[in-house]
Design a protein around this motif. Structure first.
Motif: not given
Length: 512
Positions: A81-99
């Motif tokens: 089968k053509t499959i994807d590995s699902e990875i669950r994680a947590t994160g935080t929103v941050d300012v895009d430093e390029r902007h």
């Protein structure tokens, strides 16, 4: 005469002491070291791996269609089968430093009026931020006005080089004003008024939210000072914390879905922009940076989010996840050979996905495996292996333990047949060595099932005394506490002697 008696008494005591000593030497308890060595051999050469391999032995088993239906056996296919590995994680929103843009002056001066005086205030490009008085900027403005006046007077001069020199001086003065960050509109205003602008209005170079403000009224500022930090939040970063074991699966460009508790039914789509090259030593996680648009400013910097990454694994050989049995350090499946026959097979597995495990070794495409009731099949396999490993005693051993050799034969049946979990009738038909029914015997039947610690089940031992029904038939009732394979032993005594011991395996239906 008294000495004679004393001599006799001493001699007798000495003889008794010698006899007691030799008796103690000849007894088994007199050699504790040897017995201890026999019961507890030295640990030299002991290896945990050998103990583990000997701890669990499995054997192929065969199940009837009724048995498979009663314990709920289902099968699954091993396929590509053509499959994807699902990875669950947590994160935080941050300012895009390029902007993010910093606001600084290119000259020293004193701030007078401050128009943008609060953090997270939105400003547009060209909107006034503050006014400033700078002697250096004022001197440059005066130089420009003088250069413009000279250029107007000397522009018509017939002397070679005078007109061009005046124009060059005007261009240099104008360029200096531009370098001081004055706009074309400010220069036009300066030209129109003909007077230097004492309080110069400093405008915002970009649009965005003020995330940092350091400027205050009447403050003295210098070029190295950062007065404002302005961020464009129309796009943001999400820094996801991915566990170390999944670090090799994630790469830039992988898609991701982000959910926030504040918007339960809303999904934000992002892509992996960068996998940062450092593991957090405290949490053993890898930071993965995602970039995504932020329409309506729904995602606020500092917001906690849930991230679901999809790492494409391509076309892989897959076995259903429910088919795998974790047996200590080993991973097993039960390969179906058809007609209810299952063979234990050790496999080597890779990544786990929603659809199953990636097979690295041990199976091939098209194999059929048991996909449910695996623990029951595993228990049956262990019992079959234990029964197959039983070695009957050599001829004469039974006679040595139980007196004469088997003097009768027995036929065991149950009602219902096969037995089931709950109450069952047990019938034993005894026949003597002269082919006549054996009457007047004491018949005991014992049902035994080994414990299964991995399923939290202790061993079960159910004895039953059978009553004589005449004509060599004996009947009794047993109540089995579980389905599965039971080891049944029939004991027959007559005249105080054991005339028969018989062992059989019976498979009872019903759940555990």
């Amino acid at each position: 005469m008294n000495y004679r008696k004393l001599f006799i008494v001493v001699a007798l005591n000495l003889a008794l002491a010698i006899a007691a000593y030799w008796f103690w030497r000849s007894s088994p308890s007199a050699k504790p070291a040897e017995n201890a060595a026999a019961e507890h051999p030295p640990m030299e050469g002991f290896t945990p791996a050998a103990t583990e391999s000997a701890a669990v032995t499995l054997a192929p088993i065969e199940l009837s269609p009724e048995r498979m239906q009663s314990i709920g056996v289902r099968t699954g296919q091993v396929e590509y089968k053509t499959i994807d590995s699902e990875i669950r994680a947590t994160g935080t929103v941050d300012v895009d430093e390029r902007h993010v843009a910093y606001v600084q002056t290119r000259y020293p001066g004193w701030v007078k009026d401050v128009f943008v005086n609060a953090s997270y205030q939105f400003v547009r490009k060209g909107e006034p931020l503050f006014t400033i008085y700078s002697p250096e900027l004022l001197a440059s403005e005066q130089e420009y006005l003088l250069a413009k006046a000279y250029a107007g007077h000397l522009g018509q001069s017939s002397v070679e080089g005078v007109s061009s020199g005046a124009d060059a001086l005007l261009r240099a003065a104008r360029e200096r004003l531009l370098q001081w960050n004055m706009s074309e509109q400010d220069i036009s205003k300066l030209e129109a008024s003909g007077k230097p602008l004492t309080n110069f209005t400093f405008a915002s170079p970009v649009s965005g939210y003020v995330i940092e403000r350091m400027v205050l009224p009447n403050a003295y500022v210098q070029p190295e000072m950062r007065l404002y930090s302005i961020a464009d939040l129309s796009s943001v970063w999400v820094n996801a914390q991915v566990f170390q074991q999944d670090a090799g699966k994630v790469k830039p460009g992988d898609p991701a879905e982000i959910t926030v508790d504040a918007y339960p039914s809303r999904f934000f789509h992002a892509r992996v922009e960068q996998v940062l090259p450092q593991i957090d030593a405290t949490t053993r996680t890898l930071r993965v940076r995602l970039a995504l648009p932020n329409p309506g400013l729904a995602l606020k910097p500092g917001m906690f989010v849930n991230v679901q990454l999809r790492a494409p694994l391509g076309r892989q050989l897959l076995v259903p996840g429910s088919a795998v049995v974790q047996a200590g350090s080993r991973q097993l499946v039960f390969l179906s050979r058809g007609q209810g026959s299952f063979e234990p097979r050790e496999v080597q597995l890779g990544a786990r996905t929603e659809e199953g495990f990636v097979v690295l070794k041990g199976l091939q495409v098209g194999d059929t495996v048991a996909a449910s009731a695996n623990f029951l099949i595993d228990s049956e396999s262990q019992l079959q292996a234990a029964a197959g490993a039983y070695t009957p005693p050599p001829p004469g051993a039974a006679a040595a333990m139980n007196g004469p050799e088997q003097q009768a034969s027995a036929e065991l049946t149950t009602d219902p047949s096969p037995p089931h979990k709950g109450k069952n009738r047990v019938h034993v038909k005894l026949t003597a060595s002269d082919s006549k029914p054996l009457a007047g015997a004491k018949v005991t039947v014992r049902f035994f099932m080994a414990g299964m610690p991995e399923m939290g089940m202790a061993e079960m031992n159910v004895p039953a005394q059978l009553g004589d029904q005449g004509n060599g038939t004996y009947t009794g009732e047993v109540e089995l506490g579980s389905g599965g394979t039971w080891q049944v032993t029939v004991f027959v005594e007559q005249g105080g002697k054991t005339v028969l011991t018989k062992r059989v395996n019976l498979t009872a239906t019903g759940g555990m």
